[in-house]
Design a protein around this motif. Structure first.
Motif, mmCIF file in Angstrom:
data_model
loop_
_atom_site.group_PDB
_atom_site.id
_atom_site.type_symbol
_atom_site.label_atom_id
_atom_site.label_comp_id
_atom_site.label_asym_id
_atom_site.label_seq_id
_atom_site.Cartn_x
_atom_site.Cartn_y
_atom_site.Cartn_z
ATOM 1 N N SER A 62 -12.095 8.956 -0.220
ATOM 2 C CA SER A 62 -10.632 8.778 -0.194
ATOM 3 C C SER A 62 -10.145 7.876 -1.325
ATOM 4 C CB SER A 62 -10.217 8.157 1.146
ATOM 5 O OG SER A 62 -10.575 9.005 2.218
ATOM 6 N N LEU A 72 0.731 4.588 4.928
ATOM 7 C CA LEU A 72 -0.322 4.093 5.806
ATOM 8 C C LEU A 72 0.160 2.981 6.727
ATOM 9 C CD1 LEU A 72 -3.268 4.054 3.236
ATOM 10 C CD2 LEU A 72 -2.789 5.776 5.003
ATOM 11 N N GLY A 76 -3.427 -0.852 9.803
ATOM 12 C CA GLY A 76 -3.964 0.488 10.001
ATOM 13 C C GLY A 76 -5.145 0.748 9.080
ATOM 14 N N LYS A 77 -4.985 1.731 8.226
ATOM 15 C CA LYS A 77 -6.096 2.198 7.406
ATOM 16 C C LYS A 77 -6.251 1.430 6.094
ATOM 17 C CE LYS A 77 -5.594 6.877 9.222
ATOM 18 N NZ LYS A 77 -6.853 6.864 9.992
ATOM 19 N N HIS A 78 -5.168 0.931 5.554
ATOM 20 C CA HIS A 78 -5.214 0.266 4.254
ATOM 21 C C HIS A 78 -5.769 -1.149 4.399
ATOM 22 C CE1 HIS A 78 -3.977 -0.860 0.215
ATOM 23 N NE2 HIS A 78 -3.427 -1.946 0.725
ATOM 24 N N LYS A 80 -9.050 -0.362 3.870
ATOM 25 C CA LYS A 80 -10.453 -0.094 4.168
ATOM 26 C C LYS A 80 -10.874 1.347 3.908
ATOM 27 C CE LYS A 80 -9.479 0.453 9.105
ATOM 28 N NZ LYS A 80 -9.693 -0.125 10.451
ATOM 29 N N ILE A 81 -9.895 2.305 3.889
ATOM 30 C CA ILE A 81 -10.302 3.702 3.695
ATOM 31 C C ILE A 81 -10.527 4.032 2.224
ATOM 32 C CG2 ILE A 81 -9.094 4.464 5.788
ATOM 33 C CD1 ILE A 81 -7.007 5.764 3.923
ATOM 34 N N ALA A 89 -12.385 8.269 7.480
ATOM 35 C CA ALA A 89 -11.061 7.706 7.179
ATOM 36 C C ALA A 89 -9.993 8.319 8.067
ATOM 37 C CB ALA A 89 -10.719 7.927 5.709
ATOM 38 N N TRP A 90 -10.139 9.613 8.406
ATOM 39 C CA TRP A 90 -9.098 10.322 9.151
ATOM 40 C C TRP A 90 -9.657 10.870 10.455
ATOM 41 C CZ3 TRP A 90 -4.316 9.717 7.386
ATOM 42 C CH2 TRP A 90 -4.148 9.354 6.043
ATOM 43 N N ILE A 120 -1.358 10.014 13.109
ATOM 44 C CA ILE A 120 -2.022 9.048 12.248
ATOM 45 C C ILE A 120 -2.013 7.690 12.941
ATOM 46 C CG2 ILE A 120 0.156 8.618 11.040
ATOM 47 C CD1 ILE A 120 -1.394 7.852 8.568
ATOM 48 N N ARG A 122 -1.426 3.993 12.533
ATOM 49 C CA ARG A 122 -0.814 3.012 11.629
ATOM 50 C C ARG A 122 0.056 2.062 12.460
ATOM 51 N NH1 ARG A 122 3.594 6.716 8.229
ATOM 52 N NH2 ARG A 122 5.025 7.134 9.968
#
Length: 550
Positions: A62, A72, A76-78, A80-81, A89-90, A120, A122
């Protein structure tokens, strides 16, 4: 960073994170070993202002740019993905994403989706998010698909807004269709774009699309078509509101009924595209209005006839006043004259009973003289020409005191003016007003108490609070006359101003019962009001409020 990593230069936060990440710990290895196709794609992506995401390699690592970062959310994901395998990641939406990625990676085909809901994680929670995006293959130097470039927009707000709009429109239509009032939207040619059932059913049109401007020509009364087209035409020209009244044929009965139609211009991007408005059936009100107009015409004629009669009666009153002042007074003067002669020459020859009866004749003649004079005064307050002049109250009071001098001296009375003022009046009427009130106070004094009469004035600026017929914008004078006489019962406060109303017998107090009626008439002639208060054996208070200037 080493110049060999120049493709990661700039790119904002994501460029910095990519430069600082230790890629040696990942299967991709150091950036200097990355394929040229990945470097070029990342360089384009990092410098693009449009949200982009890149899946790369067999495990779909990613990558994303600063423009994608807000999608994002927080917590949440930011971040680290970044460099993480796609499935990891998803994970929460992989079942939705993986099939689309396979179409691109295995078939080399691009995909376009609009407003697709893909959940998602987030902002610390799972969210249903709507996306409009494209998946495009990125080929390596050998021509194989090595990555998938995602260009995406979060359209959640737009989708939800559209849903709210549709729901609002649905509710509007439901409510509008329940309304007995017409609700409509047209274009500039009066073609209906929306109509509620009340209007469609009234004119007998099933579908809005069939409701063209021609329908109006068919259903509007022929005599009112000009009103409709001129009204709409002027509203289009001026881009303004309009209000029209015209007759429309009811499909069910074939009868024309009156409607009041209101419209306002509708704009899109600053340009007028039609009208939105309502129509209300006013046929009953119109019929009532026509009936009322006829009634008003009849009543107006009756009023005119009554005015003619009143004018005739007024002329008769003036004739009566003339007769009273000449024809009636002439025989009365002769009666009084011969009575005085008899009193002087023949009185001693009369018996005791005859003398008493003769005195009653003379007293009755004097009362008749007073009555005629008072009736003349009462009639003249309306019929005589009013010429207003500015007078000083103290001068009027001084003049009246001089006329009442004998009565004041006889009863040891006293008239005191506390504060004077100037005001615009009809001089002879105003003098008579003050004379009647002051002589009344002297006449109705207690037999064992000297009359004391006090006059005071106040300027009033909020006269409407005293009486609703008075105007606040005008300056008024309040004249208060207080005495210590016999007073009267409060229940007769209004009655004492009526003609021939007496609260005491003729034997107790001489009078005709017209004096205070004359006073009220004069006050009304000056556009003022008068009131009285009193208590038995405690005196009376008369309050006059009239304009300082006419």
């Amino acid at each position: 960073m080493n110049k060999k990593f120049h493709f990661l230069d700039d790119g904002g936060e994501m460029g910095r994170l990519m430069r600082e990440k230790d890629w040696s710990l990942t299967p991709l290895g150091e950036p200097d070993g990355w394929p040229q196709s990945l470097r070029i794609t990342l360089n384009i992506m990092l410098n693009s202002p449009f949200p982009m995401f890149l899946f790369w390699g067999d495990t779909l690592k990613s990558f994303y740019n600063d423009a994608y970062r807000p999608i994002l959310g927080d917590d949440g994901k930011h971040p680290k993905i970044l460099g993480l395998n796609g499935k990891e990641a998803w994970s929460e939406s992989w079942t939705d994403v993986e099939p689309m990625l396979k179409i691109v990676t295995e078939k080399g085909e691009s995909i376009w989706k609009e407003n697709l809901m893909v959940p998602i994680f987030r902002n610390g929670q799972m969210e249903d998010v709507y996306w409009t995006f494209s998946y495009s293959p990125v080929k390596d130097e050998a021509g194989s698909v090595s990555g998938v470039l995602v260009i995406v927009t979060d359209t959640t707000e737009a989708v939800l807004a559209e849903r709210r709009l549709k729901e609002s429109e649905r509710r509007f239509r439901e409510v509008a269709n329940l309304s007995p009032v017409w609700i409509w939207i047209t274009d500039n040619e009066i073609n209906i774009q929306y109509s509620n059932r009340a209007l469609l059913d009234y004119v007998g049109v099933e579908n809005e699309s069939d409701f063209t401007g021609q329908v109006w020509i068919d259903v509007v009364h022929p005599d009112d078509l000009d009103v409709v087209f001129k009204g709409f035409g002027k509203a289009v020209e001026d881009e303004s509101d309009f209000a029209l009244e015209y007759r429309v044929k009811r499909k069910e009965t074939g009868n024309y009924e009156w409607f009041k139609v209101l419209g306002a211009p509708k704009f899109e991007e600053g340009k007028m595209v039609g009208f939105i408005g309502t129509g209300m059936n006013i046929d009953k009100q119109k019929s009532f209005s026509d009936h009322l107009k006829k009634e008003v015409d009849i009543r107006t004629k009756e009023l005119a006839d009554s005015n003619d009669k009143l004018e005739a009666m007024n002329k008769e009153l003036q004739s009566f006043a003339y007769i009273s002042s000449h024809d009636l007074q002439e025989p009365l003067r002769k009666i009084q004259m011969f009575a005085e002669v008899l009193m002087e020459n023949e009185f001693d020859k009369l018996s005791t009973s005859g003398k008493a009866k003769f005195e009653k004749i003379q007293s009755a003649a004097n009362r008749m003289q007073s009555l005629i004079n008072d009736l003349l005064s009462y009639s003249r307050t309306d019929t005589e020409k009013r010429v207003f002049e500015v007078v000083d109250l103290k001068e009027v009071i001084a003049d009246v005191k001089n006329d009442l001098g004998d009565e004041l001296n006889h009863k040891h009375g006293k008239i005191t003016l506390l504060k004077s003022c100037k005001l615009e009046v009809v001089p002879f009427q105003f003098r008579q007003l003050m004379y009647n009130l002051l002589s009344n106070s002297i006449k109705y004094a207690k037999s064992d108490v000297s009359p004391e009469i006090t006059i005071d004035t106040t300027i009033i600026k909020n006269a409407n609070s005293i009486d609703s017929s008075l105007k606040n914008k005008k300056e008024y004078v309040q004249i208060t006359i207080t005495d210590n006489g016999i007073g009267f019962d409060e229940q007769f406060a209004e009655k004492i101003f009526e003609v021939f109303q007496r609260l005491h017998s003729k034997q107790e107090y001489v009078g005709t019962g017209i004096g205070l009626a004359i006073v009220k008439k004069i006050v009304q002639n000056h556009f003022g009001v008068i009131s009285a208060t009193g208590k038995l054996n405690e005196g009376s208070v008369f309050v006059i409020v009239m304009p300082k200037a006419q």
